[in-house]
Design a protein around this motif. Structure first.
Motif, mmCIF file in Angstrom:
data_model
loop_
_atom_site.group_PDB
_atom_site.id
_atom_site.type_symbol
_atom_site.label_atom_id
_atom_site.label_comp_id
_atom_site.label_asym_id
_atom_site.label_seq_id
_atom_site.Cartn_x
_atom_site.Cartn_y
_atom_site.Cartn_z
ATOM 1 N N VAL A 84 0.861 -1.175 0.000
ATOM 2 C CA VAL A 84 0.000 0.000 0.000
ATOM 3 C C VAL A 84 0.899 1.228 0.000
ATOM 4 O O VAL A 84 1.779 1.376 0.877
ATOM 5 C CB VAL A 84 -0.951 0.005 1.220
ATOM 6 C CG1 VAL A 84 -1.767 1.289 1.268
ATOM 7 C CG2 VAL A 84 -1.860 -1.216 1.175
ATOM 8 N N ASP A 85 0.705 2.112 -0.990
ATOM 9 C CA ASP A 85 1.552 3.300 -1.090
ATOM 10 C C ASP A 85 1.114 4.387 -0.103
ATOM 11 O O ASP A 85 0.154 4.204 0.654
ATOM 12 C CB ASP A 85 1.611 3.822 -2.527
ATOM 13 C CG ASP A 85 0.298 4.431 -3.022
ATOM 14 O OD1 ASP A 85 -0.617 4.687 -2.208
ATOM 15 O OD2 ASP A 85 0.199 4.660 -4.239
ATOM 16 N N GLU B 73 -3.361 0.287 -3.296
ATOM 17 C CA GLU B 73 -2.640 -0.972 -3.405
ATOM 18 C C GLU B 73 -1.845 -0.982 -4.713
ATOM 19 O O GLU B 73 -2.369 -0.655 -5.770
ATOM 20 C CB GLU B 73 -3.610 -2.156 -3.377
ATOM 21 C CG GLU B 73 -2.895 -3.496 -3.430
ATOM 22 C CD GLU B 73 -3.834 -4.676 -3.288
ATOM 23 O OE1 GLU B 73 -3.908 -5.233 -2.194
ATOM 24 O OE2 GLU B 73 -4.494 -5.002 -4.304
ATOM 25 N N ARG B 74 -0.585 -1.340 -4.606
ATOM 26 C CA ARG B 74 0.309 -1.425 -5.764
ATOM 27 C C ARG B 74 0.800 -2.860 -5.906
ATOM 28 O O ARG B 74 0.938 -3.579 -4.922
ATOM 29 C CB ARG B 74 1.508 -0.501 -5.604
ATOM 30 C CG ARG B 74 1.156 0.953 -5.416
ATOM 31 C CD ARG B 74 0.607 1.528 -6.676
ATOM 32 N NE ARG B 74 0.275 2.929 -6.484
ATOM 33 C CZ ARG B 74 -0.372 3.646 -7.352
ATOM 34 N NH1 ARG B 74 -0.770 3.101 -8.484
ATOM 35 N NH2 ARG B 74 -0.649 4.897 -7.105
ATOM 36 N N HIS B 75 1.061 -3.254 -7.137
ATOM 37 C CA HIS B 75 1.579 -4.589 -7.442
ATOM 38 C C HIS B 75 2.970 -4.439 -8.053
ATOM 39 O O HIS B 75 3.156 -3.611 -8.945
ATOM 40 C CB HIS B 75 0.655 -5.310 -8.430
ATOM 41 C CG HIS B 75 -0.720 -5.523 -7.892
ATOM 42 N ND1 HIS B 75 -1.150 -6.742 -7.422
ATOM 43 C CD2 HIS B 75 -1.764 -4.674 -7.714
ATOM 44 C CE1 HIS B 75 -2.386 -6.633 -6.991
ATOM 45 N NE2 HIS B 75 -2.790 -5.381 -7.161
ATOM 46 N N HIS C 56 11.365 -3.143 -3.289
ATOM 47 C CA HIS C 56 10.972 -1.769 -3.585
ATOM 48 C C HIS C 56 9.773 -1.345 -2.739
ATOM 49 O O HIS C 56 8.788 -2.080 -2.629
ATOM 50 C CB HIS C 56 10.622 -1.645 -5.076
ATOM 51 C CG HIS C 56 9.971 -0.356 -5.430
ATOM 52 N ND1 HIS C 56 10.670 0.832 -5.483
ATOM 53 C CD2 HIS C 56 8.687 -0.054 -5.710
ATOM 54 C CE1 HIS C 56 9.833 1.803 -5.798
ATOM 55 N NE2 HIS C 56 8.622 1.285 -5.943
ATOM 56 N N ALA C 57 9.879 -0.185 -2.145
ATOM 57 C CA ALA C 57 8.807 0.481 -1.388
ATOM 58 C C ALA C 57 8.466 -0.178 -0.057
ATOM 59 O O ALA C 57 7.650 0.347 0.686
ATOM 60 C CB ALA C 57 7.539 0.633 -2.228
ATOM 61 N N VAL C 58 9.054 -1.324 0.251
ATOM 62 C CA VAL C 58 8.759 -1.993 1.524
ATOM 63 C C VAL C 58 10.032 -2.514 2.194
ATOM 64 O O VAL C 58 9.959 -3.141 3.244
ATOM 65 C CB VAL C 58 7.774 -3.176 1.323
ATOM 66 C CG1 VAL C 58 6.452 -2.680 0.757
ATOM 67 C CG2 VAL C 58 8.359 -4.261 0.444
ATOM 68 N N GLU D 224 9.078 1.162 7.035
ATOM 69 C CA GLU D 224 7.991 1.208 6.064
ATOM 70 C C GLU D 224 6.998 0.075 6.345
ATOM 71 O O GLU D 224 7.360 -0.921 6.964
ATOM 72 C CB GLU D 224 8.533 1.027 4.637
ATOM 73 C CG GLU D 224 9.494 2.130 4.224
ATOM 74 C CD GLU D 224 10.144 1.846 2.879
ATOM 75 O OE1 GLU D 224 10.283 2.815 2.121
ATOM 76 O OE2 GLU D 224 10.516 0.697 2.593
ATOM 77 N N LEU D 225 5.777 0.235 5.862
ATOM 78 C CA LEU D 225 4.828 -0.870 5.961
ATOM 79 C C LEU D 225 5.334 -2.021 5.094
ATOM 80 O O LEU D 225 5.840 -1.792 3.989
ATOM 81 C CB LEU D 225 3.441 -0.436 5.472
ATOM 82 C CG LEU D 225 2.696 0.557 6.353
ATOM 83 C CD1 LEU D 225 1.401 0.995 5.661
ATOM 84 C CD2 LEU D 225 2.393 -0.060 7.707
ATOM 85 N N PRO D 226 5.203 -3.244 5.566
ATOM 86 C CA PRO D 226 5.699 -4.372 4.768
ATOM 87 C C PRO D 226 4.814 -4.642 3.557
ATOM 88 O O PRO D 226 3.647 -4.242 3.510
ATOM 89 C CB PRO D 226 5.642 -5.549 5.750
ATOM 90 C CG PRO D 226 4.600 -5.171 6.735
ATOM 91 C CD PRO D 226 4.654 -3.670 6.853
ATOM 92 N N GLY D 227 5.397 -5.342 2.583
ATOM 93 C CA GLY D 227 4.620 -5.846 1.465
ATOM 94 C C GLY D 227 3.864 -7.085 1.920
ATOM 95 O O GLY D 227 4.038 -7.570 3.041
#
Length: 119
Positions: free
Chosen positions: A36-37, A42-44, A59-61, A66-69
């Motif tokens: 979640v950005d 929600e991003r994939h 990436h991003a997690v 940061e929030l985990p994937g």
């Protein structure tokens, strides 16, 4: 004459080694996860032919602040270990090669793919 033949054979073997080295280090296929950005969307994410044998912060997690994937799906030819912590630390789970998608409750920040067997 023998030196030239030996040198030619050595160079040929070296060229063959170089041509197969890249594929031996990467799992073939795709690895997917979601996150979640910052806007709540929600991003994939898809990793194509990910490298084997080394830890990858996602990436991003991939940072512990940061929030985990979540919801990983390993559709590669190599097993993968997913980690809740960055830098392949913390709780871990194994996902088999070409497995089914994991439930969204499985969270992750980093992964390590097994180095695939020589092809």
């Amino acid at each position: 004459m023998k030196l030239r033949t030996t040198l030619g054979a050595s160079l040929g073997a070296f060229a063959l080694l170089l041509s197969t080295a890249g594929s031996a280090q990467a799992a073939q296929g795709e690895f997917h996860y979601k996150y979640v950005d910052g806007y709540g969307q929600e991003r994939h994410v898809t990793l194509h032919d990910p490298h084997g044998g080394k830890c990858v912060n996602l990436h991003a997690v991939g940072e512990d602040d940061e929030l985990p994937g979540y919801g990983p799906h390993n559709d590669t030819d190599a097993a993968v270990t997913v980690y809740l912590g960055a830098s392949c630390t913390g709780a871990e789970w194994r996902l088999r090669a070409h497995g089914k998608p994991a439930k969204d409750t499985l969270e992750l920040r980093s992964v390590r793919f097994d180095a695939p067997a020589a092809r």
